[in-house]
Motif scaffolding. Structure first.
Motif, PDB file in Angstrom:
ATOM      1  N   LYS A  15       3.386 -14.473   2.800  1.00  0.00           N
ATOM      2  CA  LYS A  15       2.066 -14.793   3.657  1.00  0.00           C
ATOM      3  C   LYS A  15       0.877 -13.816   3.494  1.00  0.00           C
ATOM      4  O   LYS A  15       1.056 -12.687   3.647  1.00  0.00           O
ATOM      5  CB  LYS A  15       2.487 -14.947   5.113  1.00  0.00           C
ATOM      6  CG  LYS A  15       1.648 -15.810   5.910  1.00  0.00           C
ATOM      7  CD  LYS A  15       1.951 -17.140   5.868  1.00  0.00           C
ATOM      8  CE  LYS A  15       1.627 -17.837   7.014  1.00  0.00           C
ATOM      9  NZ  LYS A  15       1.254 -19.193   6.770  1.00  0.00           N
ATOM     10  N   THR A  17      -3.077 -12.054   4.073  1.00  0.00           N
ATOM     11  CA  THR A  17      -3.756 -11.957   5.303  1.00  0.00           C
ATOM     12  C   THR A  17      -5.085 -12.708   4.952  1.00  0.00           C
ATOM     13  O   THR A  17      -5.353 -12.889   3.856  1.00  0.00           O
ATOM     14  CB  THR A  17      -4.112 -10.558   5.373  1.00  0.00           C
ATOM     15  OG1 THR A  17      -4.656 -10.135   4.701  1.00  0.00           O
ATOM     16  CG2 THR A  17      -2.803  -9.841   6.036  1.00  0.00           C
ATOM     17  N   GLU A  20      -6.807 -10.674   2.107  1.00  0.00           N
ATOM     18  CA  GLU A  20      -6.128 -10.947   0.900  1.00  0.00           C
ATOM     19  C   GLU A  20      -6.277 -12.209   0.503  1.00  0.00           C
ATOM     20  O   GLU A  20      -6.632 -12.343  -1.161  1.00  0.00           O
ATOM     21  CB  GLU A  20      -4.588 -10.916   1.011  1.00  0.00           C
ATOM     22  CG  GLU A  20      -4.032  -9.146   1.254  1.00  0.00           C
ATOM     23  CD  GLU A  20      -2.641  -9.177   1.503  1.00  0.00           C
ATOM     24  OE1 GLU A  20      -2.147  -8.138   1.638  1.00  0.00           O
ATOM     25  OE2 GLU A  20      -2.056 -10.250   2.186  1.00  0.00           O
ATOM     26  N   LYS A  21      -6.444 -13.237   1.171  1.00  0.00           N
ATOM     27  CA  LYS A  21      -6.986 -14.676   0.573  1.00  0.00           C
ATOM     28  C   LYS A  21      -8.607 -14.589   0.131  1.00  0.00           C
ATOM     29  O   LYS A  21      -8.752 -15.152  -0.955  1.00  0.00           O
ATOM     30  CB  LYS A  21      -6.711 -15.552   1.712  1.00  0.00           C
ATOM     31  CG  LYS A  21      -5.407 -16.117   2.279  1.00  0.00           C
ATOM     32  CD  LYS A  21      -5.347 -16.832   3.427  1.00  0.00           C
ATOM     33  CE  LYS A  21      -3.946 -17.126   3.619  1.00  0.00           C
ATOM     34  NZ  LYS A  21      -4.189 -18.076   4.968  1.00  0.00           N
ATOM     35  N   ALA A  57       1.079  -7.691  -0.835  1.00  0.00           N
ATOM     36  CA  ALA A  57       1.730  -8.364   0.318  1.00  0.00           C
ATOM     37  C   ALA A  57       3.159  -8.788   0.359  1.00  0.00           C
ATOM     38  O   ALA A  57       3.832  -8.748   1.360  1.00  0.00           O
ATOM     39  CB  ALA A  57       0.887 -10.044   0.010  1.00  0.00           C
ATOM     40  N   ARG A  60       4.354  -5.476   1.987  1.00  0.00           N
ATOM     41  CA  ARG A  60       3.965  -5.559   3.395  1.00  0.00           C
ATOM     42  C   ARG A  60       5.250  -6.517   3.909  1.00  0.00           C
ATOM     43  O   ARG A  60       5.749  -5.959   5.184  1.00  0.00           O
ATOM     44  CB  ARG A  60       2.603  -5.931   3.639  1.00  0.00           C
ATOM     45  CG  ARG A  60       2.307  -5.917   5.318  1.00  0.00           C
ATOM     46  CD  ARG A  60       0.867  -6.711   5.587  1.00  0.00           C
ATOM     47  NE  ARG A  60       1.235  -7.903   5.447  1.00  0.00           N
ATOM     48  CZ  ARG A  60       0.711  -8.894   4.487  1.00  0.00           C
ATOM     49  NH1 ARG A  60      -0.226  -8.232   3.376  1.00  0.00           N
ATOM     50  NH2 ARG A  60       0.616 -10.000   4.269  1.00  0.00           N
TER      51      ARG A  60
END
Length: 63
Positions: A15, A17, A20-21, A57, A60
């Protein structure tokens, strides 16, 4: 007609954040712009940046 979701890709990609997107979208837009310039234009640097964002990501998500 039911569409099947690609779960294989979902397992590899964590997924992201919102930040990041945004980064990935910016890099993809720059790749598109370079693609319009020509097929022989080097895009490896942008592809590496996208991979780094996804790797961060993944790290994380592993925590």
């Amino acid at each position: 007609m039911a569409s099947s979701k690609n779960t294989e890709d979902d397992a590899k990609t964590p997924k992201l954040t919102a930040g990041e997107k945004t980064q990935v979208a910016w890099y993809v837009a720059r790749m598109c712009k370079r693609g319009i310039a020509g097929e022989t234009v080097y895009q490896g640097d942008l592809e590496a940046k996208v991979e780094r964002v996804i790797d961060r990501a993944r790290k994380r998500a592993a925590k």
